[in-house]
Design a protein around this motif. Structure first.
Motif, mmCIF file in Angstrom:
data_model
loop_
_atom_site.group_PDB
_atom_site.id
_atom_site.type_symbol
_atom_site.label_atom_id
_atom_site.label_comp_id
_atom_site.label_asym_id
_atom_site.label_seq_id
_atom_site.Cartn_x
_atom_site.Cartn_y
_atom_site.Cartn_z
ATOM 1 N N CYS A 94 0.877 -1.172 0.000
ATOM 2 C CA CYS A 94 0.000 0.000 0.000
ATOM 3 C C CYS A 94 0.916 1.224 0.000
ATOM 4 C CB CYS A 94 -0.880 -0.016 1.249
ATOM 5 S SG CYS A 94 -1.807 1.512 1.523
ATOM 6 N N ASN A 122 -3.930 1.916 7.495
ATOM 7 C CA ASN A 122 -3.083 1.636 6.324
ATOM 8 C C ASN A 122 -1.618 1.934 6.650
ATOM 9 O OD1 ASN A 122 -5.804 1.994 5.494
ATOM 10 N ND2 ASN A 122 -5.155 2.261 3.373
ATOM 11 N N CYS A 180 -2.450 8.145 -0.863
ATOM 12 C CA CYS A 180 -2.801 6.934 -1.611
ATOM 13 C C CYS A 180 -2.648 7.265 -3.088
ATOM 14 C CB CYS A 180 -4.245 6.534 -1.286
ATOM 15 S SG CYS A 180 -4.920 5.430 -2.543
ATOM 16 N N GLU A 208 -9.748 9.547 1.282
ATOM 17 C CA GLU A 208 -8.352 9.516 0.825
ATOM 18 C C GLU A 208 -8.158 10.388 -0.416
ATOM 19 O OE1 GLU A 208 -6.993 5.499 0.230
ATOM 20 O OE2 GLU A 208 -7.537 4.915 2.249
ATOM 21 N N CYS A 274 -6.405 -0.121 -7.894
ATOM 22 C CA CYS A 274 -5.281 -0.257 -6.953
ATOM 23 C C CYS A 274 -4.360 -1.386 -7.449
ATOM 24 C CB CYS A 274 -5.797 -0.551 -5.544
ATOM 25 S SG CYS A 274 -4.433 -0.879 -4.390
HETATM 26 FE FE1 SF4 Z 1 -3.375 1.548 -0.255
HETATM 27 FE FE2 SF4 Z 1 -4.635 3.236 -1.861
HETATM 28 FE FE3 SF4 Z 1 -4.533 0.669 -2.517
HETATM 29 FE FE4 SF4 Z 1 -6.070 1.479 -0.457
HETATM 30 S S1 SF4 Z 1 -6.339 1.977 -2.613
HETATM 31 S S2 SF4 Z 1 -4.699 -0.266 -0.474
HETATM 32 S S3 SF4 Z 1 -4.821 3.147 0.350
HETATM 33 S S4 SF4 Z 1 -2.786 2.079 -2.348
#
Ligand code: SF4
Ligand code: 13P
Length: 329
Positions: A94, A122, A180, A208, A274
């Protein structure tokens, strides 16, 4: 990045094999809303970070197969140390966790000895161990409102969630500068174009997102909060400013409505998938259940230290999910 699946699994009915193995292993499959639809569809439970933590703490399964990212699977191990916790791809990290190395966070804390550390879930287990209270996006409001107004706070690692809470609660938390990469990629210009194409369609955004996206939102909340909003908004089209795999649950619940992912700078939302969540696949889940690997292992001293701030979250967040959500009327 991660090693590809090298085994030839052609011809295997992965869904049937996963179902067989989950019974044999007495495993529970937990999935986050950002997982691919085929994984959401086979999971025993799909939820947001807080709901998944609660499920992991309560389950009587022997094995937790965590279809999410590493900090989520680590949280499951911290709360259920006697269980085997497997993550289909150990490289599922993450960007927020990466932005906050424990040594740097420890220095930041040491510079502000009168502040408590309120920390977004996170983050690594080591950062949890350095924190006083963990929050998720669905529990942050309930928890912050229990902290006296004159108590100084440092908030990490997501500066956008921290900034949103500061604005909403009139607080002046010191913010760690993490973001993020997924929510950072939404484009205000493209969002405004989309709104113009769908006049009257509300926008639901995750906190976020940066302020230039949140400022255009009719609803701001966690993934479970956004899903709840999608089930109750009166119109027929909703613009969704979070990772687009959550739209799968919306389409299952309300097939007659239209859910549109908010765009990135290129005008579509592919950049908002993601990349860490996407590392989990049916093949890797099958192999993880078969081999009980890759497995989350944790030093007991670290686990116990990290557990304190997580337990505080679970106590302070008590009540139903959504009650303390960041939702804006
Ligand atoms: Fe991390 Fe963003 Fe993926 Fe959520 S969406 S797991 S905050 S990188
Ligand atoms: P939620 O707790 O809202 O599910 O958020 C998790 C996450 O990683 C969002 O990017």
């Amino acid at each position: 990045m991660t090693a590809p699946v090298r085994e030839n699994l052609t011809g295997l009915d992965l869904r049937a094999e996963i179902d067989r193995l989950r019974k044999e292993r007495n495993a529970v499959i937990l999935a986050h809303y950002y997982q691919k639809p085929e994984i959401q569809d086979l999971a025993d439970f799909v939820g947001d970070s807080l709901e998944l933590s609660r499920k992991a703490a309560d389950t009587d399964a022997d094995v937790i197969a965590f279809c999410g990212v590493k900090f989520m699977a680590e949280t499951a191990k911290i709360l259920s140390p006697e269980k085997i916790v497997i993550l289909p791809d150990m490289d599922a990290g993450c960007s927020l966790e990466d932005s906050c190395p424990p040594e740097q966070f420890a220095r930041f804390r040491a510079q502000h000895p009168d502040h408590i550390a309120l920390t977004y879930i996170n983050c690594s287990a080591a950062v949890k161990a350095l924190s006083d209270i963990i929050v998720t996006s669905s529990s942050a409001e309930t928890i912050i409102s229990q902290i006296p107004e004159d108590q100084p706070i440092i908030f990490g690692p997501d500066r956008h969630l921290g900034g949103y809470l500061n604005r909403k609660f009139g607080r002046e938390m010191l913010l760690w500068p993490g973001v993020c990469i997924v929510h950072e990629a939404f484009s205000e210009t493209e969002l405004l174009k989309l709104k113009a194409q769908h006049p009257g369609a509300p926008v639901a955004a995750h906190p976020e997102c940066p302020p230039h996206i949140v400022d255009h939102a009719d609803y701001v909340g966690s993934t479970s909060g956004i899903l709840q909003f999608a089930k109750t908004f009166p119109g027929d089209t909703l613009i969704v400013a979070t990772e687009p795999h959550i739209i799968h649950q919306m389409e299952l619940a309300l097939p007659e409505k239209n859910f549109i992912g908010a765009p990135g700078a290129d005008g579509n939302c592919n950049c908002n998938i993601c990349p860490y969540m996407a590392l989990n696949t049916m093949e890797k889940l099958y192999i993880a259940l078969r081999d009980l690997q890759p497995r989350i292992e944790m030093d007991e001293e670290l686990r116990l230290a990290a557990r304190k701030s997580l337990d505080r979250m679970l106590e302070m967040a008590s009540g139903t999910v959504g009650k303390g959500d960041l939702g804006r009327a």
